[in-house]
Design an enzyme around this catalytic site. Structure first.
Site, PDB file in Angstrom:
ATOM      1  N   GLU A  43       0.837  -1.207   0.000  1.00 35.54           N
ATOM      2  CA  GLU A  43       0.000   0.000   0.000  1.00 35.54           C
ATOM      3  C   GLU A  43       0.871   1.257   0.000  1.00 35.54           C
ATOM      4  O   GLU A  43       1.885   1.343   0.687  1.00 35.54           O
ATOM      5  CB  GLU A  43      -0.872  -0.017   1.256  1.00 35.54           C
ATOM      6  N   LYS A 116     -10.488   2.938  -1.165  1.00 34.70           N
ATOM      7  CA  LYS A 116     -10.557   2.213   0.104  1.00 34.70           C
ATOM      8  C   LYS A 116     -11.840   2.530   0.860  1.00 34.70           C
ATOM      9  O   LYS A 116     -12.158   3.692   1.111  1.00 34.70           O
ATOM     10  CB  LYS A 116      -9.324   2.586   0.931  1.00 34.70           C
ATOM     11  N   CYS A 157      -5.636  -2.648   2.746  1.00 37.28           N
ATOM     12  CA  CYS A 157      -5.240  -2.618   4.154  1.00 37.28           C
ATOM     13  C   CYS A 157      -6.413  -2.792   5.120  1.00 37.28           C
ATOM     14  O   CYS A 157      -6.894  -3.901   5.280  1.00 37.28           O
ATOM     15  CB  CYS A 157      -4.443  -1.356   4.450  1.00 37.28           C
TER      16      CYS A 157
END
Length: 286
Positions: A43, A116, A157
């Site tokens: 990431e 995200k 993540c």
């Protein structure tokens, strides 16, 4: 062809974006030479993990997908090597900012962007200061041509801790799950080491969805925050096929038989026995 070879990269990053891109590119080339068709960097590999502090000056480093240096570099590399590279980057979209991923196909084209969905907020991981919650919804992507039904699901993540993320991507047709990550020490609690929890969460997704999982983390110490690596690839039973240590730079690869994965998934019956009519509580506010 029912097999696909995947790779995860693990390395440390510094403040120089050019050096970071060059180091990622070096490992991408190594992975491609080992036969990898989909290659996952960690990431936000464009630089140090800046979310450890709140600094308004860092918003200037965000760029639109068509202008971001890391994305452009990976597009050129993907086209040269004929590989897919899911590329995490700090995205600017008008006045808005996102922790995003450009899905770059083997032709070098950006197939789309995922933003995200779950944004953490805590000591050392103050992402809510920088990123809006993603507005794309979960996404899946077609795998490289010549591989049978290799739809790829990719979270970023903090998404990896949520079983809903994995299950949603599976219901959208994913046959493989990928998670680029930046995670390590917890500044508020020096005795808390989440490395084993981090792995268990994703191995659980592999088992409960009967799906291979690929996770790529960074390593190194940045301003007192140490990232614990331990990147890994599991098969559809949650067994570890390849892994790296806490301080080890490198590439891991694994070759997966998608037809075998699909047979195992059908035999377990997890999707056959789902009861969606009972799950309404899952989409209600607490």
């Amino acid at each position: 062809m029912t097999e696909i070879t995947v790779a995860a990269l693990q390395l440390a990053f510094g403040p120089d974006i050019n050096a970071n891109i060059a180091n990622v590119a070096r490992l991408v080339r190594e992975a491609a030479a080992r036969g990898a068709q989909v290659i996952l960097p960690p990431e936000l590999f464009e630089g140090e993990y800046f979310c450890r502090v709140e600094d308004e000056g860092l918003f200037a480093t965000a760029k639109p997908v068509a202008e971001h240096q890391a994305v452009l570099a990976m597009q050129a590399l993907a086209a040269e090597l004929r590989v897919a590279i899911p590329t995490s980057f700090f995205e600017a979209d008008g006045p808005h900012h996102y922790n995003s991923l450009a899905m770059i196909g083997p032709d070098g084209a950006v197939q789309g962007v995922y933003r995200k969905s779950h944004i953490p907020d805590g000591p050392g991981y103050e992402e809510k200061f920088y990123f809006r919650p993603g507005n794309t919804g979960f996404k899946v992507w077609p795998g490289p041509s010549g591989t049978a039904d290799t739809t790829l699901g990719i979270g970023i993540c903090w998404d990896q801790w949520y079983p809903e993320t994995a299950r949603a991507m599976m219901l959208m047709g994913a046959q493989l799950l990928f998670y680029p990550t930046a995670i390590g020490s917890e500044p508020h609690d020096e005795g808390l080491d989440t490395a084993r929890l981090w792995r268990r969460a994703m191995v659980g997704h592999a088992v409960s969805n009967v799906v291979p999982v690929v996770a790529a983390n960074r390593i190194g110490t940045e301003h007192g925050q140490t990232f614990y690596g331990t990147s890994f690839i599991t098969d559809e039973r949650g067994d570890i096929l390849a892994e790296l240590g806490r301080e080890e730079e490198g590439v891991i690869t694994a070759t997966l038989d998608i037809d075998r994965v699909k047979r195992h998934r059908a035999a377990f019956g997890f999707f056959r026995d789902r009861r969606p009519e009972l799950y309404g509580r899952l989409v209600q506010d607490i």
